[in-house]
Motif scaffolding. Structure first.
Motif, PDB file in Angstrom:
ATOM      1  N   UNK A  78     -27.942  -8.949 -18.484  1.00 15.29           N
ATOM      2  CA  UNK A  78     -27.508  -7.831 -19.315  1.00 15.29           C
ATOM      3  C   UNK A  78     -27.625  -8.088 -20.809  1.00 15.29           C
ATOM      4  N   UNK A  79     -27.516  -9.368 -21.232  1.00 13.11           N
ATOM      5  CA  UNK A  79     -27.609  -9.638 -22.675  1.00 13.11           C
ATOM      6  C   UNK A  79     -28.958  -9.228 -23.232  1.00 13.11           C
ATOM      7  N   UNK A  80     -30.022  -9.236 -22.382  1.00  9.04           N
ATOM      8  CA  UNK A  80     -31.347  -8.853 -22.847  1.00  9.04           C
ATOM      9  C   UNK A  80     -31.398  -7.383 -23.253  1.00  9.04           C
ATOM     10  N   UNK A  81     -30.533  -6.566 -22.673  1.00  8.26           N
ATOM     11  CA  UNK A  81     -30.548  -5.135 -22.942  1.00  8.26           C
ATOM     12  C   UNK A  81     -30.077  -4.809 -24.350  1.00  8.26           C
ATOM     13  N   UNK A  82     -29.387  -5.733 -25.021  1.00  6.94           N
ATOM     14  CA  UNK A  82     -28.858  -5.453 -26.352  1.00  6.94           C
ATOM     15  C   UNK A  82     -29.903  -5.646 -27.445  1.00  6.94           C
ATOM     16  N   UNK A  83     -31.050  -6.181 -27.110  1.00 11.95           N
ATOM     17  CA  UNK A  83     -32.112  -6.381 -28.087  1.00 11.95           C
ATOM     18  C   UNK A  83     -32.889  -5.086 -28.231  1.00 11.95           C
ATOM     19  N   UNK A  84     -33.021  -4.595 -29.473  1.00  9.14           N
ATOM     20  CA  UNK A  84     -33.780  -3.381 -29.737  1.00  9.14           C
ATOM     21  C   UNK A  84     -34.933  -3.748 -30.670  1.00  9.14           C
ATOM     22  N   UNK A  85     -36.100  -4.129 -30.114  1.00  7.99           N
ATOM     23  CA  UNK A  85     -37.211  -4.574 -30.948  1.00  7.99           C
ATOM     24  C   UNK A  85     -37.602  -3.516 -31.975  1.00  7.99           C
ATOM     25  N   UNK A  86     -37.752  -3.944 -33.223  1.00 13.47           N
ATOM     26  CA  UNK A  86     -38.218  -3.054 -34.274  1.00 13.47           C
ATOM     27  C   UNK A  86     -37.147  -2.192 -34.900  1.00 13.47           C
ATOM     28  N   UNK A  91     -33.248  -7.362 -35.972  1.00 16.99           N
ATOM     29  CA  UNK A  91     -34.427  -8.167 -35.656  1.00 16.99           C
ATOM     30  C   UNK A  91     -34.131  -9.270 -34.666  1.00 16.99           C
ATOM     31  N   UNK A  92     -32.896  -9.756 -34.665  1.00 17.28           N
ATOM     32  CA  UNK A  92     -32.552 -10.878 -33.800  1.00 17.28           C
ATOM     33  C   UNK A  92     -31.960 -10.436 -32.488  1.00 17.28           C
ATOM     34  N   UNK A  93     -31.569 -11.398 -31.691  1.00 17.14           N
ATOM     35  CA  UNK A  93     -30.925 -11.130 -30.411  1.00 17.14           C
ATOM     36  C   UNK A  93     -29.426 -11.032 -30.637  1.00 17.14           C
ATOM     37  N   UNK A  94     -28.950  -9.790 -30.877  1.00 17.99           N
ATOM     38  CA  UNK A  94     -27.531  -9.611 -31.158  1.00 17.99           C
ATOM     39  C   UNK A  94     -26.671  -9.846 -29.940  1.00 17.99           C
ATOM     40  N   UNK A  95     -27.302  -9.944 -28.778  1.00 17.42           N
ATOM     41  CA  UNK A  95     -26.536 -10.206 -27.580  1.00 17.42           C
ATOM     42  C   UNK A  95     -26.283 -11.678 -27.367  1.00 17.42           C
ATOM     43  N   UNK A 280     -20.064  -4.482 -24.342  1.00 13.62           N
ATOM     44  CA  UNK A 280     -20.484  -4.992 -25.636  1.00 13.62           C
ATOM     45  C   UNK A 280     -21.278  -6.265 -25.433  1.00 13.62           C
ATOM     46  N   UNK A 281     -21.946  -6.747 -26.477  1.00 14.17           N
ATOM     47  CA  UNK A 281     -22.697  -8.000 -26.359  1.00 14.17           C
ATOM     48  C   UNK A 281     -21.773  -9.167 -26.020  1.00 14.17           C
ATOM     49  N   UNK A 282     -22.297 -10.120 -25.314  1.00 17.98           N
ATOM     50  CA  UNK A 282     -21.527 -11.331 -25.019  1.00 17.98           C
ATOM     51  C   UNK A 282     -21.235 -12.074 -26.325  1.00 17.98           C
ATOM     52  N   UNK A 283     -20.036 -12.601 -26.452  1.00 19.35           N
ATOM     53  CA  UNK A 283     -19.697 -13.361 -27.644  1.00 19.35           C
ATOM     54  C   UNK A 283     -19.198 -12.526 -28.805  1.00 19.35           C
ATOM     55  N   UNK A 284     -18.747 -11.289 -28.541  1.00 17.64           N
ATOM     56  CA  UNK A 284     -18.175 -10.487 -29.627  1.00 17.64           C
ATOM     57  C   UNK A 284     -16.940 -11.183 -30.188  1.00 17.64           C
ATOM     58  N   UNK A 285     -16.734 -11.053 -31.484  1.00 12.15           N
ATOM     59  CA  UNK A 285     -15.499 -11.565 -32.062  1.00 12.15           C
ATOM     60  C   UNK A 285     -14.343 -10.730 -31.534  1.00 12.15           C
TER      61      UNK A 285
END
Length: 360
Positions: A78-86, A91-95, A280-285
């Protein structure tokens, strides 16, 4: 057992922006929100991200929302789904767990958030694909809505009541085929649960999965399947017209317009809803997690969301934060066990990475 592709995917995006809705709840709106949906036809919640985006903007909960369909991620981590290329600022892997941020690295959720629409099919897909469980790979935020299921037969079927179907399964679990949406999805899992509660050999149950509910309905009409499981709200018109006869519904109470008992009334101690929620992305504060949960709570309270649920026949089944995380963990275990009994997993224990899933 008929097999159809479990991951038929499409892509698309829509941006909604506004100045805040009339009567918006108190609290600051998120400046920019990315609402991501694992694109997959046939899972029952197609296009929900666009509808949620509209509600969020109209209710003043977010100033700008981009609804993005993410093809190819259902069944991946599921963490891959949080990446929105472009996407600007993403730009980075926010997940990634190391970032601890909900949007771009170092950006608070209030400024730029990212939410992933999840549903029962995502939970099952992660188990079948042998990737990390959804509850472990993302941050559970809230369960939002549920869609009850109806078990139906053609009006002229020899199965006059649920007891007839149960008796047929006891005589021969493989003697009749039940149809529904995709194999491994909510309808299939529910059928496995019903079989288990009836005490029949779940491994022998015959299920035909279809990409579209209309295909399953056609299979029922021409006799390729003896019964069908599907969304109660979607089947209601055919039931009301007398073309289909409902045998049971999966809800806790009777459903208006459907003259059928609940499974609980029939002695099948089971209540089951196809559901959708937000991650939400894994590792949220902790601050971002609380802000995101608060957004979900405010969403559930809006008239726009309540009207959308009513129009679509969805039940509001809100569960937020730690309560949702605990529930999702339990539901994942229940789903995993049924998938194993249906023969879609070779083990009910997903700690055996790389060897649990039954391969063709």
């Amino acid at each position: 057992m008929r097999r159809r592709g479990f991951f038929a995917l499409a892509a698309g995006a829509v941006v909604l922006a506004g100045c805040g809705g009339e009567g918006a709840p108190a609290g600051a709106a998120v400046d920019r929100l990315f609402l991501l949906e694992p694109a997959a036809d046939g899972h029952g919640w197609d296009g929900i991200a666009r509808r949620l985006a509209s509600v969020l903007v109209r209710s003043g909960l977010a100033r700008t929302v981009m609804a993005v369909e993410r093809p190819g991620v259902l069944g991946s981590a599921p963490r891959d789904a949080f990446v929105v290329p472009g996407a600007p600022g993403l730009a980075g892997d926010a997940g990634d767990a190391a970032s601890g941020a909900s949007g771009a690295s170092g950006v608070s959720f209030a400024r730029e958030g990212r939410l992933l629409v999840t549903a029962m099919p995502m939970v099952a897909a992660a188990e079948i694909a042998n990737t990390a469980a959804v509850v472990e790979a993302a941050t559970p935020l809230a369960r939002l809505a549920g869609d009850w299921t109806a078990l139906v037969v053609p009006a002229g079927s020899r199965l006059r009541a649920f007891e007839d179907l149960a008796a047929a399964l006891h005589r021969d679990p493989a003697g009749l085929t039940v149809g529904g949406r995709l194999e491994g999805g909510s309808d299939h899992v529910l059928y496995g649960m019903i079989g288990k509660c009836l005490g029949v050999d779940t491994r022998l149950l015959e299920y035909a999965g279809y990409l579209a509910a209309a295909d399953a309905a056609e299979a029922l009409r021409v006799g390729r399947v003896a019964a069908m499981l599907g969304s109660a709200r979607a089947l209601l018109p055919a039931i009301s017209a007398g073309r289909l006869r409902p045998l049971a519904v999966s809800s806790g109470g009777r459903i208006e317009g459907i003259d059928a008992p609940t499974l609980m009334e029939l002695g099948v101690r089971l209540e089951y809803s196809d559901w959708c929620g937000l991650l939400g992305p894994r590792g949220m504060s902790e601050g971002d997690r609380q802000a995101a949960i608060a957004l979900c709570e405010r969403l559930d309270a809006t008239p726009h969301w309540r009207a959308l649920c009513a129009a679509n026949g969805w039940s509001r089944v809100f569960l937020g934060g730690d309560d949702f995380r605990r529930w999702l963990s339990t539901e994942t275990g229940r789903t995993r066990g049924v998938l194993h009994e249906l023969g879609l997993l070779t083990s009910s224990d997903t700690t055996c990475w790389g060897s649990c899933v039954r391969r063709p």
